[in-house]
Design a protein around this motif. Structure first.
Motif, PDB file in Angstrom:
ATOM      1  N   ASP A 137      10.518   6.677  -3.885  1.00 12.77           N
ATOM      2  CA  ASP A 137       8.953   6.598  -4.166  1.00 12.77           C
ATOM      3  C   ASP A 137       8.306   6.886  -2.901  1.00 12.77           C
ATOM      4  O   ASP A 137       9.179   7.330  -2.011  1.00 12.77           O
ATOM      5  N   MET A 138       7.235   6.683  -2.647  1.00 10.38           N
ATOM      6  CA  MET A 138       6.450   7.231  -1.738  1.00 10.38           C
ATOM      7  C   MET A 138       5.737   6.036  -1.175  1.00 10.38           C
ATOM      8  O   MET A 138       5.638   4.859  -2.012  1.00 10.38           O
ATOM      9  N   GLU A 139       5.022   5.872   0.012  1.00 10.43           N
ATOM     10  CA  GLU A 139       4.354   4.463   0.538  1.00 10.43           C
ATOM     11  C   GLU A 139       2.908   4.504  -0.097  1.00 10.43           C
ATOM     12  O   GLU A 139       2.355   3.342  -0.106  1.00 10.43           O
ATOM     13  N   ASP A 140       2.134   5.521  -0.504  1.00 18.95           N
ATOM     14  CA  ASP A 140       1.115   5.432  -0.785  1.00 18.95           C
ATOM     15  C   ASP A 140       0.952   4.792  -2.255  1.00 18.95           C
ATOM     16  O   ASP A 140       1.789   4.785  -2.869  1.00 18.95           O
ATOM     17  N   LEU A 141      -0.211   4.025  -2.431  1.00 18.08           N
ATOM     18  CA  LEU A 141      -0.139   2.897  -3.901  1.00 18.08           C
ATOM     19  C   LEU A 141       0.106   4.054  -5.056  1.00 18.08           C
ATOM     20  O   LEU A 141       0.737   3.639  -6.056  1.00 18.08           O
ATOM     21  N   PRO A 142      -0.493   5.211  -5.289  1.00 20.31           N
ATOM     22  CA  PRO A 142      -0.211   5.800  -6.567  1.00 20.31           C
ATOM     23  C   PRO A 142       0.943   6.376  -6.834  1.00 20.31           C
ATOM     24  O   PRO A 142       1.713   6.409  -7.919  1.00 20.31           O
TER      25      PRO A 142
END
Length: 198
Positions: A137-142
């Protein structure tokens, strides 16, 4: 068994430059979402394989729009003995938007599957749109993944976890293959073929 997995972007090779017979050796097609309904209809028409799908965070079509494809959101679908659990959508980053969920809402969806999980004695493939928390995943919420997916893998130890949502065009964070405990994790962005052992 050959399984074609697709997500997020239509493959030009399979769509724009399709040649008859390209999908003849594919036994099953799994879509992780954010693909046009016409593309899914095309895949199910041009192959002899069933097309199973979960919804992405940008999908807003009716089941009729997908022309014979099978929605497996919040369900377990069994194909040739393979148990496929579907959970579409992404982390909620906008209020009141379809196919977006908080961690709590996703956990509620997972709890509602308890009886199906008991009846099927678990599952072999976890098919989602979003990744798992801190697994591709990535760190930004979306683009943050769900912790609930990690707990599902820890408890049921499926052979594969297949997701989309994190595009190859996002840069160095993209990972096609990974592992979480006993589970092989695959990012289905555009297209990828899995050899599932008989």
């Amino acid at each position: 068994m050959k399984i074609l997995v697709v997500a997020d972007e239509e493959s030009k090779i399979l769509y724009d430059y399709y040649k008859p017979g390209m999908l003849d050796d594919i036994d099953l097609i799994l879509s992780c979402g954010d693909l046009h309904a016409g593309y899914l209809s095309f895949l199910v028409t041009m192959s002899h394989a069933p097309v199973l799908f979960v919804s992405g965070n940008h999908d807003h079509y009716n089941k009729e729009d997908t022309g014979g494809c099978i929605c497996v959101d919040d369900d377990i679908f069994v194909y040739r003995g393979i148990r496929i659990l579907g959970l579409g959508g992404s982390m909620r980053y906008q209020p009141q938007v379809e196919n977006q969920y908080t961690e709590r809402e996703m956990n509620k969806r997972i709890r509602k599957l308890r009886w199906k999980l008991m009846r099927h004695k678990g599952f072999d493939i976890l098919l989602t749109h979003a990744p798992a928390y801190q697994v591709n995943d990535m760190e930004d919420l979306p683009h943050r993944g769900f912790e609930g997916f990690c707990r599902l893998m820890e408890k049921y130890r499926p052979k594969f976890f297949i997701h989309g949502h994190v595009h190859a065009t996002y840069g160095s964070r993209f990972k096609r293959l990974d592992h979480y405990q006993d589970t092989t994790v695959i990012n289905a962005y555009e297209k990828y073929i899995i050899e599932y052992p008989d």
